[in-house]
Design a protein around this motif. Structure first.
Motif, PDB file in Angstrom:
ATOM      1  N   GLU A   1       4.605  13.734  -3.471  1.00 37.89           N
ATOM      2  CA  GLU A   1       3.408  12.675  -3.342  1.00 37.89           C
ATOM      3  C   GLU A   1       3.119  12.029  -4.921  1.00 37.89           C
ATOM      4  O   GLU A   1       2.318  11.155  -5.200  1.00 37.89           O
ATOM      5  CB  GLU A   1       2.356  13.778  -3.396  1.00 37.89           C
ATOM      6  CG  GLU A   1       2.451  13.960  -1.749  1.00 37.89           C
ATOM      7  CD  GLU A   1       1.415  14.922  -1.259  1.00 37.89           C
ATOM      8  OE1 GLU A   1       0.560  14.755  -0.584  1.00 37.89           O
ATOM      9  OE2 GLU A   1       1.841  16.203  -1.652  1.00 37.89           O
TER      10      GLU A   1
ATOM     11  N   LYS B   1       5.317   6.532  -6.486  1.00 35.58           N
ATOM     12  CA  LYS B   1       4.652   5.257  -5.865  1.00 35.58           C
ATOM     13  C   LYS B   1       5.513   4.220  -5.564  1.00 35.58           C
ATOM     14  O   LYS B   1       6.719   4.160  -6.357  1.00 35.58           O
ATOM     15  CB  LYS B   1       3.744   4.508  -6.876  1.00 35.58           C
ATOM     16  CG  LYS B   1       2.720   5.777  -7.664  1.00 35.58           C
ATOM     17  CD  LYS B   1       1.471   5.841  -6.694  1.00 35.58           C
ATOM     18  CE  LYS B   1       0.443   6.739  -7.004  1.00 35.58           C
ATOM     19  NZ  LYS B   1       0.978   8.156  -7.324  1.00 35.58           N
TER      20      LYS B   1
ATOM     21  N   ARG C   1       5.227  11.476  10.674  1.00 37.11           N
ATOM     22  CA  ARG C   1       4.203  12.362   9.864  1.00 37.11           C
ATOM     23  C   ARG C   1       4.708  13.938   9.536  1.00 37.11           C
ATOM     24  O   ARG C   1       4.875  14.271   8.526  1.00 37.11           O
ATOM     25  CB  ARG C   1       2.795  12.239  10.407  1.00 37.11           C
ATOM     26  CG  ARG C   1       2.046  10.956  10.476  1.00 37.11           C
ATOM     27  CD  ARG C   1       0.762  10.903  11.004  1.00 37.11           C
ATOM     28  NE  ARG C   1       0.472   9.622  11.187  1.00 37.11           N
ATOM     29  CZ  ARG C   1      -0.684   9.074  10.513  1.00 37.11           C
ATOM     30  NH1 ARG C   1      -1.287   9.976   9.492  1.00 37.11           N
ATOM     31  NH2 ARG C   1      -1.138   8.109  10.514  1.00 37.11           N
TER      32      ARG C   1
ATOM     33  N   ASN D   1       8.351   2.613  -0.246  1.00 34.46           N
ATOM     34  CA  ASN D   1       7.282   2.866   0.489  1.00 34.46           C
ATOM     35  C   ASN D   1       7.082   4.370   0.356  1.00 34.46           C
ATOM     36  O   ASN D   1       7.832   4.937  -0.247  1.00 34.46           O
ATOM     37  CB  ASN D   1       7.536   2.706   1.824  1.00 34.46           C
ATOM     38  CG  ASN D   1       8.697   3.083   2.623  1.00 34.46           C
ATOM     39  OD1 ASN D   1       9.697   2.810   2.171  1.00 34.46           O
ATOM     40  ND2 ASN D   1       8.627   4.071   3.344  1.00 34.46           N
ATOM     41  N   ALA D   2       5.650   4.708   0.652  1.00 35.34           N
ATOM     42  CA  ALA D   2       5.262   6.155   0.496  1.00 35.34           C
ATOM     43  C   ALA D   2       5.336   6.869   2.000  1.00 35.34           C
ATOM     44  O   ALA D   2       4.663   6.132   2.874  1.00 35.34           O
ATOM     45  CB  ALA D   2       4.123   6.298  -0.062  1.00 35.34           C
TER      46      ALA D   2
ATOM     47  N   VAL E   1       4.421   8.886   5.042  1.00 37.23           N
ATOM     48  CA  VAL E   1       3.129   9.165   5.512  1.00 37.23           C
ATOM     49  C   VAL E   1       3.250  10.588   5.885  1.00 37.23           C
ATOM     50  O   VAL E   1       3.510  10.853   7.209  1.00 37.23           O
ATOM     51  CB  VAL E   1       2.301   8.067   6.505  1.00 37.23           C
ATOM     52  CG1 VAL E   1       0.986   8.689   7.004  1.00 37.23           C
ATOM     53  CG2 VAL E   1       2.362   6.654   6.004  1.00 37.23           C
TER      54      VAL E   1
ATOM     55  N   LYS F   1      -9.804   7.303   9.240  1.00 30.90           N
ATOM     56  CA  LYS F   1      -8.460   6.448   8.720  1.00 30.90           C
ATOM     57  C   LYS F   1      -7.828   6.103  10.152  1.00 30.90           C
ATOM     58  O   LYS F   1      -8.022   6.649  11.301  1.00 30.90           O
ATOM     59  CB  LYS F   1      -7.579   7.565   8.411  1.00 30.90           C
ATOM     60  CG  LYS F   1      -8.199   7.578   6.991  1.00 30.90           C
ATOM     61  CD  LYS F   1      -6.614   8.133   5.795  1.00 30.90           C
ATOM     62  CE  LYS F   1      -7.277   8.003   4.574  1.00 30.90           C
ATOM     63  NZ  LYS F   1      -6.043   8.746   3.710  1.00 30.90           N
TER      64      LYS F   1
ATOM     65  N   GLU G   1      -2.422   3.158   9.195  1.00 26.73           N
ATOM     66  CA  GLU G   1      -2.513   3.230   7.665  1.00 26.73           C
ATOM     67  C   GLU G   1      -1.205   3.637   7.015  1.00 26.73           C
ATOM     68  O   GLU G   1      -0.808   4.653   7.411  1.00 26.73           O
ATOM     69  CB  GLU G   1      -3.737   3.771   7.162  1.00 26.73           C
ATOM     70  CG  GLU G   1      -4.369   3.252   6.217  1.00 26.73           C
ATOM     71  CD  GLU G   1      -5.912   3.905   5.775  1.00 26.73           C
ATOM     72  OE1 GLU G   1      -6.837   3.811   6.717  1.00 26.73           O
ATOM     73  OE2 GLU G   1      -5.956   4.711   4.705  1.00 26.73           O
ATOM     74  N   GLY G   2      -0.749   2.885   5.920  1.00 24.98           N
ATOM     75  CA  GLY G   2       0.448   3.171   5.339  1.00 24.98           C
ATOM     76  C   GLY G   2       1.674   3.276   6.031  1.00 24.98           C
ATOM     77  O   GLY G   2       2.847   3.525   5.585  1.00 24.98           O
TER      78      GLY G   2
ATOM     79  N   GLU H   1       8.152  -4.450   4.147  1.00 24.07           N
ATOM     80  CA  GLU H   1       7.793  -3.725   2.894  1.00 24.07           C
ATOM     81  C   GLU H   1       8.993  -3.319   2.017  1.00 24.07           C
ATOM     82  O   GLU H   1       8.865  -3.540   0.939  1.00 24.07           O
ATOM     83  CB  GLU H   1       6.771  -2.673   3.459  1.00 24.07           C
ATOM     84  CG  GLU H   1       6.141  -1.931   2.058  1.00 24.07           C
ATOM     85  CD  GLU H   1       5.443  -0.540   2.468  1.00 24.07           C
ATOM     86  OE1 GLU H   1       5.469  -0.157   3.585  1.00 24.07           O
ATOM     87  OE2 GLU H   1       4.806  -0.074   1.559  1.00 24.07           O
TER      88      GLU H   1
END
Ligand code: HPA
Length: 306
Positions: free
Chosen positions: A135, A138, A216, A256-257, A259, A272, A276-277, A283
């Motif tokens: 986490e 970035k 996720r 990319n992060a 999710v 949310k 999102e994300g 990307e």
């Protein structure tokens, strides 16, 4: 799913491809004995641009027997031979790599590494685009790979499955020393000397076969298992490189992060949005493009010292 071919045939393919490549690069003696192989990850094909343009030979995969062609956008399919830095270090760049998710066998995806060994290359630099699992990572940041989790491999989808290639390495290859400590230190020192501001982490790469980006729950599972970044490449190549006795340095560019939060609930209001994300290949390529100049600079300066 394609099957491995018998090893006698595979060994013949390796030596045939090596002969063809060697005969082409012999045209320019300065570059005919590459010492370092560089595998360019998604959007990182520009690394080949650091080669001295006056002494460069390009060979497309389609001209080399046994080489498969890459089917992925952002991955051309060619070997570029040339010189890096003031010390004119002879290298072989692989622009465009092959992935298991494209339907190729590991035997096919790692074929270029076996050929590199036969060309007497001693060091492999592997780059990739990866999703951030840790986490604190970035998009746009770098991760020096210190270790990996071969998730498909633990379940039997392993690049060394099948008869062992005795002329390359042992049946039971240790991997506790896979990511060369001196090369990792050299990368960090080089980046510092160049004044690179982009944060550099050191962590564990988790190999997921793909081609889907993770759900996720998978992101959370990978976090629990100890992965800091996740991607769909690198580990098979690293394993085969180590089995061939090559030194390895590997770098992830976090594009990319991942999710990992639970999706919005159907039971109560949640601000949310579900998308999102969400990860996308666009990307990945965009972030890789922005960071690639720094990666090129560090690798150029690092290879100059090899
Ligand atoms: N997951 C897997 N592979 C990737 C990712 C990701 O989020 N980003 C770039 N390659």
């Amino acid at each position: 799913m394609a099957e491995n071919i018998p090893i006698e045939e595979y060994l013949q393919q390796i030596s045939h491809a090596t002969d063809i490549i060697q005969s082409k690069i012999n045209a320019n003696p300065a570059i005919s004995k590459p010492r370092v192989m560089i595998i360019c990850g998604s959007g990182l094909g520009g690394i080949a641009d650091i080669l001295n343009p006056k002494k460069k030979i390009e060979i497309s995969y389609s001209q080399i027997p046994g080489f498969k062609t890459s089917t992925v956008q952002g991955h051309a399919g060619k070997l570029v031979f040339g010189l890096i830095g003031e010390n004119e270090v002879p290298v072989m760049c692989m622009v465009g790599r092959l992935h298991f998710y494209e339907g190729y066998t590991f035997q096919q995806t790692t074929f270029p590494i076996r050929v590199a060994k036969e060309l007497n290359i001693s060091t492999v630099i592997v780059t990739n685009a990866a999703g951030g699992i840790n986490e604190s990572y970035k998009p746009g940041e770098l991760m020096v790979i210190e270790d990996h989790i071969n998730f498909p491999g633990l379940a039997g989808w392993h690049p060394l499955r099948g008869p062992n290639l005795e002329s390359f390495g042992p049946r039971f290859q240790p991997l506790s020393d896979a990511y060369d400590h001196e090369l990792r230190k050299l990368f960090v020192k080089t980046a510092n000397n160049l004044g690179i501001k982009r944060p550099i982490h050191e962590g564990t790469y988790f190999f997921a076969a793909g081609p889907t980006f993770e759900s996720r729950a998978e992101v959370r599972a990978i976090r629990v298992l100890g992965g800091d970044a996740v991607g769909m490449s690198t580990v098979p190549e690293v394993i085969v490189a180590r089995h061939s006795g090559l030194k390895v340095f590997a770098l992830s560019l976090i594009t990319n992060a991942g999710v990992g939060e639970k999706p919005p609930s159907a039971l109560h209001e949640n601000p949310k949005a579900l998308d999102e994300g969400m990860a996308s290949h666009a990307e990945v390529l965009e972030t890789a493009d922005e960071a690639s100049k720094d990666v090129q600079k560090i690798i150029e300066s690092m290879v100059n010292e090899l």
